[in-house]
Scaffold this active site. Sequence first.
Site, PDB file in Angstrom:
ATOM      1  N   SER A  38       0.805  -1.228   0.000  1.00  0.00           N
ATOM      2  CA  SER A  38       0.000   0.000   0.000  1.00  0.00           C
ATOM      3  C   SER A  38       0.834   1.272   0.000  1.00  0.00           C
ATOM      4  O   SER A  38       0.322   2.350  -0.319  1.00  0.00           O
ATOM      5  CB  SER A  38      -0.946   0.017   1.210  1.00  0.00           C
ATOM      6  N   ASP A 343      -4.186   7.352   8.425  1.00  0.00           N
ATOM      7  CA  ASP A 343      -5.215   6.498   9.014  1.00  0.00           C
ATOM      8  C   ASP A 343      -4.666   5.526  10.062  1.00  0.00           C
ATOM      9  O   ASP A 343      -5.320   4.554  10.409  1.00  0.00           O
ATOM     10  CB  ASP A 343      -5.934   5.710   7.911  1.00  0.00           C
ATOM     11  N   HIS A 346      -1.111   4.300   7.121  1.00  0.00           N
ATOM     12  CA  HIS A 346      -0.544   4.950   5.944  1.00  0.00           C
ATOM     13  C   HIS A 346      -0.256   6.422   6.238  1.00  0.00           C
ATOM     14  O   HIS A 346      -0.769   6.990   7.204  1.00  0.00           O
ATOM     15  CB  HIS A 346      -1.511   4.825   4.763  1.00  0.00           C
TER      16      HIS A 346
END
Length: 370
Positions: A38, A343, A346
């Site tokens: 990610s 969050d 990330h």
Amino acid sequence: MASTKYVVALQVVLFCICLVVANSVHFSYPAVFNFGDSNSDTGELCAAKGFQPAPPNGQNYFKAPAGRFSDGRLIVDFLMDAMDLPFLNAYLDSVGSPNFHHGCNFAAAGSTILPANAASISPFGFGTQVNQFLLFKAKVLEVLAGKKFDKYVPAEDYFQKGLYMFDIGQNDLAGAFYSKDLDQILSSIPTILLEFETGIKRLYDHGARNFWVHNTGPLGCLGQNVATFGHDKSKIDELGCLGAHNQAAKAFNLQLQALWAKLQGQYLDLNVTYVDIFTIKLDLIANYSKHGFEQPFMACCGYGGPPFNYDSRVSCGLTTTILNGTTITAKGCNDSGVYVSWDGTHYTEASNQYVASQILTRNYSNTDLS
């Protein structure tokens, strides 16, 4: 508010200065092929599973969710800017006029170096991403042979002249802490890196020569991990990070660098840039106020309030019903530009921009690993 605007403006100016330096010195790659999780996923997992991150993901630059788990651009987006190349389309992009002429992104959120299993968030372990690349290359060569649509795919020599980027391994380590102790995790690192080495050699055998690798960041400083594993304060270091998680990251990075040094010795035409992401991000968290941030750990988009604003039961932008029937919603903050964490897992666009600016100084890069 005025001071916040000044800080954001300063961040932009510093990045632009680094961007000019980067464009004027080293980058001359016609294409980029990216592999990872990610940290650099530009829409792969979303395309694979048929969803889009909920707003406020993507709110800053894209003004809407854009397949990225952030409020805006990722480090890879800023690096593509520095190379004067367009943002990378995800391999599985099928609509929106995807163009792969300057490369392709195989990174998928939740991916690991080791093969995926039934519990994995992403089915695209590193070996699978390499398989996808090899199929992509074969299909591209078929298209080029037919002399149709060649402006949408890389030229044949781009596969040798292009840059192969890697940012993966974080999930192998972070996920392991849910079922293993530190000693078990440390002993698993050689197996993880053997899988990585196998994939790298396959890419080399198919023409890859230019490699750009990010080591893994300070896992122990992610709000998600501190909120989950930090109840025992003896496990927390002087910065507020989990010592064991960061110890695992450091051990992984030492062995990762040693692997690339070995590969450099084996393949004399292999060009490697090894980037110390760990040091950049740890400095950002340790000296957050100096770099223009106000919140080093607390998530901008989350639920629960200070100190971490993180609740594993609900992801950014979503609402869920908990056991007592109460609904909870993970909402975004008013000014993500002063938060390091988006969050809990990330990074915000502002912190990604800062990290990219430091990468572009080349002060954290090593090309001779022997």
